[in-house]
Motif scaffolding. Structure first.
Motif, PDB file in Angstrom:
ATOM      1  N   ALA A  47     -46.519 -24.867  -1.328  1.00  0.00           N
ATOM      2  CA  ALA A  47     -46.968 -23.550  -0.878  1.00  0.00           C
ATOM      3  C   ALA A  47     -45.931 -22.902   0.043  1.00  0.00           C
ATOM      4  CB  ALA A  47     -48.310 -23.673  -0.158  1.00  0.00           C
ATOM      5  N   ALA A  48     -45.319 -23.708   0.910  1.00  0.00           N
ATOM      6  CA  ALA A  48     -44.280 -23.171   1.789  1.00  0.00           C
ATOM      7  C   ALA A  48     -43.063 -22.718   0.990  1.00  0.00           C
ATOM      8  CB  ALA A  48     -43.885 -24.232   2.824  1.00  0.00           C
ATOM      9  N   ARG A  49     -42.761 -23.464  -0.073  1.00  0.00           N
ATOM     10  CA  ARG A  49     -41.651 -23.061  -0.932  1.00  0.00           C
ATOM     11  C   ARG A  49     -41.975 -21.766  -1.673  1.00  0.00           C
ATOM     12  NH1 ARG A  49     -36.171 -23.563  -1.807  1.00  0.00           N
ATOM     13  NH2 ARG A  49     -35.681 -23.436  -4.027  1.00  0.00           N
ATOM     14  N   GLY A  50     -43.233 -21.626  -2.101  1.00  0.00           N
ATOM     15  CA  GLY A  50     -43.628 -20.429  -2.830  1.00  0.00           C
ATOM     16  C   GLY A  50     -43.555 -19.168  -1.991  1.00  0.00           C
ATOM     17  N   VAL A  51     -43.941 -19.270  -0.708  1.00  0.00           N
ATOM     18  CA  VAL A  51     -43.917 -18.072   0.130  1.00  0.00           C
ATOM     19  C   VAL A  51     -42.484 -17.645   0.450  1.00  0.00           C
ATOM     20  CG1 VAL A  51     -43.911 -19.106   2.448  1.00  0.00           C
ATOM     21  CG2 VAL A  51     -45.197 -16.998   2.037  1.00  0.00           C
ATOM     22  N   HIS A  52     -41.541 -18.581   0.296  1.00  0.00           N
ATOM     23  CA  HIS A  52     -40.135 -18.220   0.517  1.00  0.00           C
ATOM     24  C   HIS A  52     -39.663 -17.201  -0.525  1.00  0.00           C
ATOM     25  CE1 HIS A  52     -35.903 -19.850   1.797  1.00  0.00           C
ATOM     26  NE2 HIS A  52     -35.971 -18.531   1.847  1.00  0.00           N
ATOM     27  N   TYR A  53     -40.211 -17.269  -1.729  1.00  0.00           N
ATOM     28  CA  TYR A  53     -39.860 -16.288  -2.759  1.00  0.00           C
ATOM     29  C   TYR A  53     -40.377 -14.896  -2.384  1.00  0.00           C
ATOM     30  CZ  TYR A  53     -38.523 -20.144  -5.845  1.00  0.00           C
ATOM     31  OH  TYR A  53     -37.910 -21.240  -6.401  1.00  0.00           O
ATOM     32  N   LEU A  54     -41.422 -14.825  -1.583  1.00  0.00           N
ATOM     33  CA  LEU A  54     -41.998 -13.542  -1.179  1.00  0.00           C
ATOM     34  C   LEU A  54     -41.372 -13.005   0.109  1.00  0.00           C
ATOM     35  CD1 LEU A  54     -45.790 -14.401  -1.769  1.00  0.00           C
ATOM     36  CD2 LEU A  54     -44.190 -13.303  -3.356  1.00  0.00           C
ATOM     37  N   HIS A  55     -40.589 -13.835   0.791  1.00  0.00           N
ATOM     38  CA  HIS A  55     -40.049 -13.439   2.089  1.00  0.00           C
ATOM     39  C   HIS A  55     -39.018 -12.329   1.939  1.00  0.00           C
ATOM     40  CE1 HIS A  55     -37.089 -13.876   5.470  1.00  0.00           C
ATOM     41  NE2 HIS A  55     -38.222 -13.833   6.161  1.00  0.00           N
ATOM     42  N   GLY A 137     -38.711 -13.732   9.134  1.00  0.00           N
ATOM     43  CA  GLY A 137     -38.463 -14.951   9.889  1.00  0.00           C
ATOM     44  C   GLY A 137     -37.454 -14.745  11.006  1.00  0.00           C
ATOM     45  N   PRO A 138     -37.700 -15.348  12.187  1.00  0.00           N
ATOM     46  CA  PRO A 138     -36.746 -15.213  13.294  1.00  0.00           C
ATOM     47  C   PRO A 138     -35.598 -16.216  13.230  1.00  0.00           C
ATOM     48  CG  PRO A 138     -38.661 -16.443  14.033  1.00  0.00           C
ATOM     49  CD  PRO A 138     -38.921 -16.077  12.597  1.00  0.00           C
ATOM     50  N   ASN A 139     -35.720 -17.229  12.352  1.00  0.00           N
ATOM     51  CA  ASN A 139     -34.664 -18.238  12.274  1.00  0.00           C
ATOM     52  C   ASN A 139     -33.369 -17.617  11.740  1.00  0.00           C
ATOM     53  OD1 ASN A 139     -33.447 -20.734  12.443  1.00  0.00           O
ATOM     54  ND2 ASN A 139     -35.144 -21.807  11.451  1.00  0.00           N
ATOM     55  N   TYR A 140     -32.265 -18.246  12.044  1.00  0.00           N
ATOM     56  CA  TYR A 140     -30.965 -17.656  11.746  1.00  0.00           C
ATOM     57  C   TYR A 140     -30.737 -17.520  10.244  1.00  0.00           C
ATOM     58  CZ  TYR A 140     -30.295 -18.871  16.635  1.00  0.00           C
ATOM     59  OH  TYR A 140     -30.460 -18.974  17.983  1.00  0.00           O
ATOM     60  N   HIS A 141     -31.179 -18.503   9.474  1.00  0.00           N
ATOM     61  CA  HIS A 141     -30.953 -18.427   8.036  1.00  0.00           C
ATOM     62  C   HIS A 141     -31.964 -17.511   7.333  1.00  0.00           C
ATOM     63  CE1 HIS A 141     -34.004 -21.683   8.395  1.00  0.00           C
ATOM     64  NE2 HIS A 141     -34.451 -21.171   7.254  1.00  0.00           N
ATOM     65  N   CYS A 142     -32.940 -16.965   8.094  1.00  0.00           N
ATOM     66  CA  CYS A 142     -33.921 -16.048   7.512  1.00  0.00           C
ATOM     67  C   CYS A 142     -33.632 -14.588   7.846  1.00  0.00           C
ATOM     68  CB  CYS A 142     -35.329 -16.405   8.010  1.00  0.00           C
ATOM     69  SG  CYS A 142     -35.889 -18.057   7.537  1.00  0.00           S
ATOM     70  N   ARG A 143     -32.560 -14.324   8.566  1.00  0.00           N
ATOM     71  CA  ARG A 143     -32.258 -12.959   8.988  1.00  0.00           C
ATOM     72  C   ARG A 143     -31.450 -12.223   7.923  1.00  0.00           C
ATOM     73  NH1 ARG A 143     -30.644 -14.152  15.371  1.00  0.00           N
ATOM     74  NH2 ARG A 143     -32.631 -15.167  15.914  1.00  0.00           N
ATOM     75  N   GLY A 145     -28.686 -10.586   5.879  1.00  0.00           N
ATOM     76  CA  GLY A 145     -27.294 -10.973   5.679  1.00  0.00           C
ATOM     77  C   GLY A 145     -27.115 -12.423   5.295  1.00  0.00           C
ATOM     78  N   SER A 146     -28.140 -13.265   5.511  1.00  0.00           N
ATOM     79  CA  SER A 146     -28.046 -14.668   5.146  1.00  0.00           C
ATOM     80  C   SER A 146     -28.379 -14.847   3.657  1.00  0.00           C
ATOM     81  CB  SER A 146     -28.997 -15.508   5.993  1.00  0.00           C
ATOM     82  OG  SER A 146     -29.019 -16.851   5.555  1.00  0.00           O
ATOM     83  N   LYS A 147     -27.644 -15.733   2.998  1.00  0.00           N
ATOM     84  CA  LYS A 147     -27.888 -15.979   1.580  1.00  0.00           C
ATOM     85  C   LYS A 147     -29.213 -16.700   1.341  1.00  0.00           C
ATOM     86  CE  LYS A 147     -22.961 -16.232   0.436  1.00  0.00           C
ATOM     87  NZ  LYS A 147     -21.888 -17.087  -0.144  1.00  0.00           N
ATOM     88  N   LEU A 148     -29.702 -17.398   2.355  1.00  0.00           N
ATOM     89  CA  LEU A 148     -30.942 -18.159   2.216  1.00  0.00           C
ATOM     90  C   LEU A 148     -32.183 -17.345   2.568  1.00  0.00           C
ATOM     91  CD1 LEU A 148     -29.756 -21.500   3.870  1.00  0.00           C
ATOM     92  CD2 LEU A 148     -29.903 -20.976   1.423  1.00  0.00           C
ATOM     93  N   ALA A 149     -31.987 -16.111   3.048  1.00  0.00           N
ATOM     94  CA  ALA A 149     -33.135 -15.314   3.484  1.00  0.00           C
ATOM     95  C   ALA A 149     -34.040 -14.938   2.313  1.00  0.00           C
ATOM     96  CB  ALA A 149     -32.657 -14.051   4.206  1.00  0.00           C
ATOM     97  N   ARG A 150     -33.448 -14.716   1.140  1.00  0.00           N
ATOM     98  CA  ARG A 150     -34.224 -14.376  -0.054  1.00  0.00           C
ATOM     99  C   ARG A 150     -33.838 -15.330  -1.181  1.00  0.00           C
ATOM    100  NH1 ARG A 150     -34.254  -7.939  -1.103  1.00  0.00           N
ATOM    101  NH2 ARG A 150     -35.797  -8.677  -2.603  1.00  0.00           N
ATOM    102  N   LEU A 151     -34.839 -15.845  -1.854  1.00  0.00           N
ATOM    103  CA  LEU A 151     -34.594 -16.746  -2.966  1.00  0.00           C
ATOM    104  C   LEU A 151     -34.618 -15.967  -4.275  1.00  0.00           C
ATOM    105  CD1 LEU A 151     -36.730 -19.916  -2.099  1.00  0.00           C
ATOM    106  CD2 LEU A 151     -34.261 -19.602  -1.853  1.00  0.00           C
ATOM    107  N   PRO A 152     -33.683 -16.231  -5.151  1.00  0.00           N
ATOM    108  CA  PRO A 152     -33.745 -15.587  -6.471  1.00  0.00           C
ATOM    109  C   PRO A 152     -34.930 -16.112  -7.272  1.00  0.00           C
ATOM    110  CG  PRO A 152     -32.033 -17.268  -6.441  1.00  0.00           C
ATOM    111  CD  PRO A 152     -32.536 -17.148  -5.028  1.00  0.00           C
ATOM    112  N   LYS A 153     -35.337 -15.354  -8.265  1.00  0.00           N
ATOM    113  CA  LYS A 153     -36.472 -15.788  -9.071  1.00  0.00           C
ATOM    114  C   LYS A 153     -36.160 -17.126  -9.745  1.00  0.00           C
ATOM    115  CE  LYS A 153     -38.213 -11.148 -10.097  1.00  0.00           C
ATOM    116  NZ  LYS A 153     -38.581 -10.174 -11.171  1.00  0.00           N
ATOM    117  N   GLY A 172     -36.624 -23.245   4.945  1.00  0.00           N
ATOM    118  CA  GLY A 172     -37.670 -22.375   4.442  1.00  0.00           C
ATOM    119  C   GLY A 172     -37.823 -21.121   5.285  1.00  0.00           C
ATOM    120  N   CYS A 173     -38.400 -20.094   4.691  1.00  0.00           N
ATOM    121  CA  CYS A 173     -38.656 -18.831   5.389  1.00  0.00           C
ATOM    122  C   CYS A 173     -40.028 -18.302   4.965  1.00  0.00           C
ATOM    123  CB  CYS A 173     -37.578 -17.783   5.056  1.00  0.00           C
ATOM    124  SG  CYS A 173     -35.904 -18.218   5.591  1.00  0.00           S
ATOM    125  N   GLY A 174     -40.668 -17.595   5.870  1.00  0.00           N
ATOM    126  CA  GLY A 174     -41.936 -16.948   5.547  1.00  0.00           C
ATOM    127  C   GLY A 174     -43.170 -17.733   5.947  1.00  0.00           C
TER     128      GLY A 174
END
Length: 315
Positions: A47-55, A137-143, A145-153, A172-174
């Motif tokens: 579930a945490a992984r899934g919400v990352h796609y929505l972040h 997300g307030p974490n650095y990788h969720c801001r 400009g970060s490549k990890l902030a959004r996951l591709p489909k 993870g983010c979101g």
């Protein structure tokens, strides 16, 4: 000296074997609960992984904790993870201490059944909250400009099911409200608070939980609201679920009692009631009173018969 060490090692081995036998019997009776709890840990990660796609990254929200606590920085984010790892490993080792130490108060299998029940209930509430509203997300990788902030489909279902462990869990983010680290920390501390024996360790555990809360905010891994909600939610979940679950059996008798022993208060009240009945001339149990009457009646009859026979012989 060698003989003493050999004798103590033999005692320790016998203790481990006896405890292992007991725990295996408990595991055979409760393996379904343990398996269900472990499976849900995977569902929670999924579930945490899934919400990352929505972040969707965005500006960091205004937060009181960010104003009060100095920012540790990205290079010191490992501090909070190190504290959490120490808490997790310490609790894990404590739950297995009956295999080695003579002072036994808990059964390892039964304690983990309760812990997993607390975790599952708290994680269900957590999944509902972070899917209800996605915050940047307030974490650095969720801001931004970060490549990890959004996951591709995802290209396949297997990519989602594997959750890119462990990198997908760490980055993870979101999944913000509320903190998963605080769920585990508070459940462990509350469990030791009830079943632990060392008062100093209980006080230290609560202090570490507070420090862990501050480090999570200072590391910018969560907003302050994520930690605050975790504190009262987990405490309430443990309070209500603990009342519904059967109490752990007492280990002082050396076996698994079918019924819970009477408390000291109940024993004292029962003893006073028995003494009062005896002072009033009544026995503790009416059945005992009837048996004593029958015995007394038989004694009287035998005595009367004896006197009658004596009189006839004398005549």
């Amino acid at each position: 000296m060698t003989l003493y060490i050999g004798r103590e090692a033999s005692k320790l081995w016998k203790r481990i074997c006896a405890e292992t036998t007991t725990e295996i019997n408990l595991l055979l009776d409760n393996w379904k609960y343990l398996l269900a709890g472990l499976i849900f840990q995977y569902i929670h990660g999924l579930a945490a992984r899934g919400v990352h796609y929505l972040h969707r990254p965005g500006p960091t929200l205004q937060d009181l904790g960010f104003f009060i606590l100095p920012e540790l920085g990205q290079d010191k984010g490992y501090i909070s993870e190190t504290v959490f790892t120490c808490v997790f490993l310490s609790f894990l080792l404590w739950t297995f201490h009956p295999f080695i130490f003579k002072t036994k108060k808990i059964y390892t299998v039964l304690v983990w059944c309760r812990v997993l029940a607390f975790l599952v209930a708290s994680q269900i509430l957590r999944i509902v909250t972070f899917y209800s509203t996605q915050l940047p997300g307030p974490n650095y990788h969720c801001r931004e400009g970060s490549k990890l902030a959004r996951l591709p489909k995802p290209e396949s279902v297997l990519e989602v099911l594997l959750i890119n462990f462990p990198r997908g869990v760490i980055y993870g983010c979101g999944d913000l409200i509320f903190s998963s680290h605080m769920i585990f920390t508070l459940v462990f501390v509350l469990t030791y608070q009830k079943y632990g024996t060392r008062r100093c360790i209980k006080q230290l555990a609560w202090l570490v939980a507070i420090i862990q809360s501050l480090l999570i905010v200072a590391s910018r891994k969560h907003y302050t609201v994520d930690v605050v909600v975790a504190w009262y939610t987990v405490n309430l979940v443990v309070f209500f679920i603990d009342k519904k679950l059967p109490e752990l059996p007492d280990r002082t008798s050396g076996n698994l009692p079918l019924l819970l022993p009477l408390s000291t208060k109940d024993k004292d009240s029962k003893t006073k009631e028995e003494n009062q009945k005896l002072l009033n001339g009544n026995s503790v149990d009416p059945a005992d009173w009837r048996r004593r009457s029958e015995v007394n009646g038989k004694t009287m009859e035998d005595a009367n018969g004896l006197h009658a026979d004596t009189a006839m012989n004398g005549a």
